[in-house]
Design an enzyme around this catalytic site. Structure first.
Site, short mmCIF file in Angstrom:
data_model
loop_
_atom_site.label_atom_id
_atom_site.label_comp_id
_atom_site.label_asym_id
_atom_site.label_seq_id
_atom_site.Cartn_x
_atom_site.Cartn_y
_atom_site.Cartn_z
N HIS A 113 29.26 31.43 20.23
CA HIS A 113 28.78 30.60 20.76
C HIS A 113 29.49 29.57 21.04
O HIS A 113 28.79 28.38 21.42
CB HIS A 113 27.66 30.54 20.18
CG HIS A 113 26.80 31.52 19.79
ND1 HIS A 113 25.91 31.02 18.76
CD2 HIS A 113 26.58 32.56 20.09
CE1 HIS A 113 25.38 32.39 18.90
NE2 HIS A 113 25.54 33.31 19.93
N GLY A 180 25.26 34.44 6.36
CA GLY A 180 24.36 33.53 6.68
C GLY A 180 24.16 32.88 7.82
O GLY A 180 24.06 31.67 8.98
N LEU A 207 21.07 33.64 1.61
CA LEU A 207 20.24 33.02 0.52
C LEU A 207 19.47 33.86 0.44
O LEU A 207 18.81 33.92 -0.48
CB LEU A 207 20.58 31.58 1.02
CG LEU A 207 19.65 30.66 -0.03
CD1 LEU A 207 20.74 30.54 -1.36
CD2 LEU A 207 19.29 28.73 0.75
N ALA A 224 26.35 31.28 -0.63
CA ALA A 224 27.31 31.62 -0.04
C ALA A 224 28.56 31.41 -0.42
O ALA A 224 29.17 32.46 -1.18
CB ALA A 224 27.54 30.99 1.75
C1 BV8 Z 1 21.35 35.48 26.05
C2 BV8 Z 1 25.41 27.36 20.72
C3 BV8 Z 1 21.49 37.10 27.87
C4 BV8 Z 1 23.86 26.52 20.40
C5 BV8 Z 1 23.76 29.05 19.54
C6 BV8 Z 1 13.27 34.59 25.24
C7 BV8 Z 1 13.79 33.50 26.24
C8 BV8 Z 1 15.42 33.16 26.51
C9 BV8 Z 1 16.39 34.13 26.01
C10 BV8 Z 1 16.02 34.71 25.23
C11 BV8 Z 1 14.18 35.40 25.35
N1 BV8 Z 1 14.47 35.93 23.48
C12 BV8 Z 1 15.78 36.15 22.96
C13 BV8 Z 1 16.42 35.59 24.33
C14 BV8 Z 1 17.68 35.61 24.56
C15 BV8 Z 1 18.47 34.39 22.92
C16 BV8 Z 1 17.11 34.61 21.62
O1 BV8 Z 1 17.77 35.39 21.19
N2 BV8 Z 1 16.24 33.56 21.41
C17 BV8 Z 1 16.00 33.40 20.16
C18 BV8 Z 1 15.61 32.01 20.11
C19 BV8 Z 1 14.54 34.81 20.44
N3 BV8 Z 1 19.14 34.41 23.40
C20 BV8 Z 1 20.54 33.97 24.41
O2 BV8 Z 1 19.94 33.11 25.10
C21 BV8 Z 1 21.51 34.10 24.09
N4 BV8 Z 1 21.76 34.73 24.98
O3 BV8 Z 1 20.81 36.01 25.21
O4 BV8 Z 1 22.36 35.68 27.02
C22 BV8 Z 1 22.31 36.88 29.00
C23 BV8 Z 1 21.96 38.31 29.72
C24 BV8 Z 1 22.35 38.14 30.96
C25 BV8 Z 1 23.17 36.99 31.74
C26 BV8 Z 1 23.07 35.83 31.23
C27 BV8 Z 1 22.55 36.02 29.34
C28 BV8 Z 1 22.37 33.11 23.42
C29 BV8 Z 1 22.40 32.33 22.18
C30 BV8 Z 1 23.34 31.46 21.49
C31 BV8 Z 1 22.53 29.94 21.84
N5 BV8 Z 1 23.41 29.37 21.13
N6 BV8 Z 1 24.36 28.31 19.67
C32 BV8 Z 1 24.09 25.46 19.11
O5 BV8 Z 1 25.25 26.12 17.92
O6 BV8 Z 1 24.04 24.18 19.11
S1 BV8 Z 1 22.92 29.71 18.66
C33 BV8 Z 1 22.06 28.29 17.02
O7 BV8 Z 1 21.29 29.95 16.38
C34 BV8 Z 1 23.21 28.75 16.42
O8 BV8 Z 1 24.72 28.83 17.06
C35 BV8 Z 1 23.77 29.86 16.16
O9 BV8 Z 1 24.21 30.80 15.73
C36 BV8 Z 1 21.66 30.90 15.69
C37 BV8 Z 1 21.78 31.54 15.21
O10 BV8 Z 1 21.39 30.63 13.89
P1 BV8 Z 1 22.36 31.13 12.91
O11 BV8 Z 1 23.35 31.22 12.59
O12 BV8 Z 1 21.87 31.97 12.23
O13 BV8 Z 1 21.07 29.76 11.18
P2 BV8 Z 1 19.96 29.48 11.00
O14 BV8 Z 1 19.22 28.44 10.42
O15 BV8 Z 1 18.72 30.50 12.06
O16 BV8 Z 1 19.72 30.53 9.31
C38 BV8 Z 1 21.42 29.95 8.83
C39 BV8 Z 1 20.90 31.34 7.51
O17 BV8 Z 1 21.01 30.69 6.81
C40 BV8 Z 1 19.46 31.24 6.89
O18 BV8 Z 1 18.71 32.94 6.70
C41 BV8 Z 1 19.49 31.24 5.53
O19 BV8 Z 1 18.65 31.16 4.68
C42 BV8 Z 1 21.07 31.07 5.45
N7 BV8 Z 1 21.40 30.11 4.29
C43 BV8 Z 1 21.48 28.80 3.99
N8 BV8 Z 1 22.06 28.29 3.28
C44 BV8 Z 1 22.61 29.15 2.74
C45 BV8 Z 1 22.55 30.58 3.63
N9 BV8 Z 1 23.00 31.81 3.31
C46 BV8 Z 1 23.72 31.54 2.05
N10 BV8 Z 1 24.74 30.24 1.54
C47 BV8 Z 1 23.38 29.12 1.92
N11 BV8 Z 1 24.57 28.03 1.03
#
Ligand code: BV8
Length: 236
Positions: A113, A180, A207, A224
């Site tokens: 990303h 994570g 977590l 983690a």
């Molecule tokens: C793509 C950079 C296709 C930005 C990020 C409807 C409309 C439009 C798009 C979509 C749609 N439905 C689905 C999509 C696809 C979309 C998507 O998935 N949307 C989701 C919201 C439904 N995906 C995309 O758009 C991707 N591209 O599909 O392209 C395409 C095809 C052809 C041509 C062109 C394109 C691109 C996605 C990338 C977006 N950018 N990041 C930034 O960082 O600001 S994503 C962003 O969320 C983060 O980068 C991260 O990667 C991502 C997921 O988050 P997590 O890392 O999982 O973090 P989160 O907070 O969610 O969870 C944390 C976890 O850690 C929890 O489970 C928690 O329990 C745990 N935790 C917390 N503390 C601890 C722990 N674990 C252990 N120890 C701890 N202490």
């Protein structure tokens, strides 16, 4: 570590949860990033066209936090770097845009990303580095265009970086470890399925159970900094 050496090819995917104990906000936990901002307003190409100053502000704030004294890699980042140093074939792919894996000693990190400390240009293929705030007044170092410099970050609706290479690694691994991540965002959330289809053993270290938890063969839930060093040194 020894027991992991029975695996030939290991893929590790990390998400925001691995950096949480280093003090970097996750996205979807309590007071996560998406609580104070709608991702449509700060993390899409449309948002950047509509209000580039707001998007720059969102990433400038996160870049300043990442570069602050207080933010350091934690035991989970270090455990992964140690595994990479001792195992011949570990592919580390992260959804995170921070540089904590590198600062923990990982030499090969694939940022699917993008990276908070890099820039790209909407008018040319130049990729630059930055430790300072970006603004609409910036000129691209390569093409000289103004207001085209953006964070080198994959926004929603944009294609993650080197997906072919990632899928190739997933198809050829025999161990897939997800650390994570909530399993909300695709295509990363689907990697466990690819790995399973390749016959790999799949492990979730998080977590709490993620959205995709049921797809994993093995789970260890906890912080983690506890479960990652334990699992990678195979005390778990
Ligand atoms: C793509 C950079 C296709 C930005 C990020 C409807 C409309 C439009 C798009 C979509 C749609 N439905 C689905 C999509 C696809 C979309 C998507 O998935 N949307 C989701 C919201 C439904 N995906 C995309 O758009 C991707 N591209 O599909 O392209 C395409 C095809 C052809 C041509 C062109 C394109 C691109 C996605 C990338 C977006 N950018 N990041 C930034 O960082 O600001 S994503 C962003 O969320 C983060 O980068 C991260 O990667 C991502 C997921 O988050 P997590 O890392 O999982 O973090 P989160 O907070 O969610 O969870 C944390 C976890 O850690 C929890 O489970 C928690 O329990 C745990 N935790 C917390 N503390 C601890 C722990 N674990 C252990 N120890 C701890 N202490």
């Amino acid at each position: 570590m020894a027991k992991l050496h029975k695996y030939k090819s290991i893929v590790i995917l990390t998400g925001a949860g691995i950096s949480a104990e280093s003090g970097i906000q996750t996205f979807r936990d309590q007071n996560g990033l998406w609580e104070n901002h709608r991702l449509e307003d700060v993390a899409t190409p449309e948002a950047f066209k509509r209000d580039p100053a707001l998007v720059h502000q969102f990433y400038n704030m996160r870049r300043q936090q990442l570069l602050s004294e207080a933010i350091k890699p934690n035991a989970a980042h270090i455990a992964i770097a140690e595994l990479q140093a001792s195992h011949p074939d570990v592919f580390l792919v992260t959804q995170n845009i921070d540089n904590l894996h590198e600062r923990a000693g990982s030499s090969h990190v694939h940022h699917m990303h993008g990276e908070l400390l890099k820039t790209s240009c909407t008018a040319c293929p130049h990729i630059g580095e930055t430790l300072v705030d970006l603004s609409v007044d910036d000129l691209c170092m390569a093409c000289g265009e103004s207001a085209t410099t953006r964070p080198h970050i994959v926004w929603f609706g944009e294609m993650p970086i080197e997906m072919e290479m990632i899928f190739d690694k997933l198809m050829n691994c025999d161990l897939f470890i997800s650390i994570g991540t909530s399993g909300n965002v695709y295509p990363a959330a689907g990697f466990v399925q690819e790995a399973r289809m390749a016959g790999a053993h799949t492990v979730e270290l998080n977590l709490e159970p993620s959205m995709g938890s049921s797809a994993f063969a093995e789970h260890h839930h906890g912080k983690a900094t506890d479960i990652v060093p334990q699992y990678l040194s195979k005390d778990l």
